[in-house]
Write a protein that holds these residues in place. Structure first.
Motif, mmCIF file in Angstrom:
data_model
loop_
_atom_site.group_PDB
_atom_site.id
_atom_site.type_symbol
_atom_site.label_atom_id
_atom_site.label_comp_id
_atom_site.label_asym_id
_atom_site.label_seq_id
_atom_site.Cartn_x
_atom_site.Cartn_y
_atom_site.Cartn_z
ATOM 1 N N ARG A 170 -14.513 -16.964 -33.049
ATOM 2 C CA ARG A 170 -14.914 -18.253 -33.630
ATOM 3 C C ARG A 170 -14.618 -18.285 -35.132
ATOM 4 N N ALA A 171 -14.850 -17.179 -35.807
ATOM 5 C CA ALA A 171 -14.576 -17.101 -37.244
ATOM 6 C C ALA A 171 -13.076 -17.241 -37.510
ATOM 7 N N GLU A 172 -12.254 -16.592 -36.688
ATOM 8 C CA GLU A 172 -10.801 -16.707 -36.847
ATOM 9 C C GLU A 172 -10.343 -18.140 -36.585
ATOM 10 N N GLU A 173 -10.913 -18.772 -35.567
ATOM 11 C CA GLU A 173 -10.578 -20.170 -35.262
ATOM 12 C C GLU A 173 -10.989 -21.081 -36.418
ATOM 13 N N ALA A 174 -12.154 -20.852 -36.971
ATOM 14 C CA ALA A 174 -12.624 -21.645 -38.119
ATOM 15 C C ALA A 174 -11.689 -21.441 -39.315
ATOM 16 N N GLN A 175 -11.232 -20.210 -39.516
ATOM 17 C CA GLN A 175 -10.304 -19.910 -40.618
ATOM 18 C C GLN A 175 -8.996 -20.676 -40.428
ATOM 19 N N ARG A 176 -8.446 -20.682 -39.212
ATOM 20 C CA ARG A 176 -7.213 -21.429 -38.936
ATOM 21 C C ARG A 176 -7.429 -22.918 -39.169
ATOM 22 N N HIS A 177 -8.573 -23.399 -38.720
ATOM 23 C CA HIS A 177 -8.888 -24.823 -38.919
ATOM 24 C C HIS A 177 -8.952 -25.157 -40.418
ATOM 25 N N LEU A 178 -9.570 -24.298 -41.198
ATOM 26 C CA LEU A 178 -9.648 -24.516 -42.643
ATOM 27 C C LEU A 178 -8.263 -24.496 -43.300
ATOM 28 N N GLU A 179 -7.402 -23.588 -42.852
ATOM 29 C CA GLU A 179 -6.044 -23.516 -43.393
ATOM 30 C C GLU A 179 -5.258 -24.783 -43.071
ATOM 31 N N GLU A 180 -5.406 -25.287 -41.833
ATOM 32 C CA GLU A 180 -4.737 -26.539 -41.463
ATOM 33 C C GLU A 180 -5.258 -27.695 -42.316
ATOM 34 N N ARG A 181 -6.536 -27.733 -42.502
ATOM 35 C CA ARG A 181 -7.165 -28.796 -43.307
ATOM 36 C C ARG A 181 -6.665 -28.720 -44.755
ATOM 37 N N GLU A 182 -6.535 -27.515 -45.277
ATOM 38 C CA GLU A 182 -6.043 -27.330 -46.641
ATOM 39 C C GLU A 182 -4.602 -27.838 -46.759
ATOM 40 N N ARG A 183 -3.752 -27.537 -45.768
ATOM 41 C CA ARG A 183 -2.369 -28.034 -45.777
ATOM 42 C C ARG A 183 -2.347 -29.561 -45.715
ATOM 43 N N ASP A 184 -3.212 -30.129 -44.876
ATOM 44 C CA ASP A 184 -3.285 -31.592 -44.783
ATOM 45 C C ASP A 184 -3.681 -32.209 -46.123
ATOM 46 N N LEU A 185 -4.649 -31.593 -46.774
ATOM 47 C CA LEU A 185 -5.092 -32.110 -48.076
ATOM 48 C C LEU A 185 -3.986 -31.988 -49.129
ATOM 49 N N GLU A 186 -3.251 -30.886 -49.104
ATOM 50 C CA GLU A 186 -2.144 -30.719 -50.045
ATOM 51 C C GLU A 186 -1.074 -31.790 -49.817
#
Length: 169
Positions: free
Chosen positions: A11-27
């Motif tokens: 779950r932590a790894e999935e949350a990390q991937r989700h955060l990375e995707e969100r960061e790319r979207d924001l960029e």
């Protein structure tokens, strides 16, 4: 216990991937916002240039009304039409700037359309400025010939050899 720990790690790894995707979207959203702001600024400058051209053409029209003989209305009519076109262009550019300012998000295809519109406007303004410069030069040349005698030379298409002057018979 080990299964719970493995589940928590997944779950932590999935949350990390989700955060990375969100960061790319924001960029990407930030980059797009910067492009839109740049486009809006460029269009604002274009609108200001168009407004200055309208003011210049209005002054030129007033000058022509005062200086030109009443029989030479074709030039005045042409300048009025060009003035109206410039005013319409200025209003259109101002509306585009306003619309972009109100827009918070836009698709990539919208940006492409905006770029194409901006390029078309730029080409129109460049052609208009060059044409006006040529016409001003022609008027100056005609005006220099008229200073000594007090009358203006006819437009180039009415000079000798064009068939209208009657000098070739």
């Amino acid at each position: 216990m080990e299964a719970r720990l493995t589940g928590t790690v997944l779950r932590a790894e999935e949350a990390q991937r989700h955060l990375e995707e969100r960061e790319r979207d924001l960029e990407l959203a930030y980059e797009q916002a910067m492009m839109l702001q740049s486009e809006r600024d460029r269009l604002r400058v274009g609108a200001e240039v168009a407004e200055l051209q309208v003011a210049e053409m209005t002054r030129e029209l007033v000058t022509l009304r005062v200086q030109r003989p009443s029989g030479d209305q074709e030039e005045v009519i042409r300048l009025r039409a060009e003035l109206l076109a410039q005013q319409t262009l200025a209003r259109s550019l101002q509306q585009i700037v306003t619309d972009i300012g109100r827009s918070r998000s836009r698709s990539r295809s919208g940006v492409s359309v905006s770029r194409a519109t901006g390029a078309s406007v730029g080409q129109y303004l460049a052609g208009s400025t060059s044409r006006r410069r040529n016409e001003e030069e022609e008027r100056r040349r005609q005006g220099e010939g008229s200073r000594g005698g007090g009358e203006m030379l006819p437009p180039p298409d009415r000079r000798e050899g064009s068939g209208e002057s009657g000098g070739g018979q």
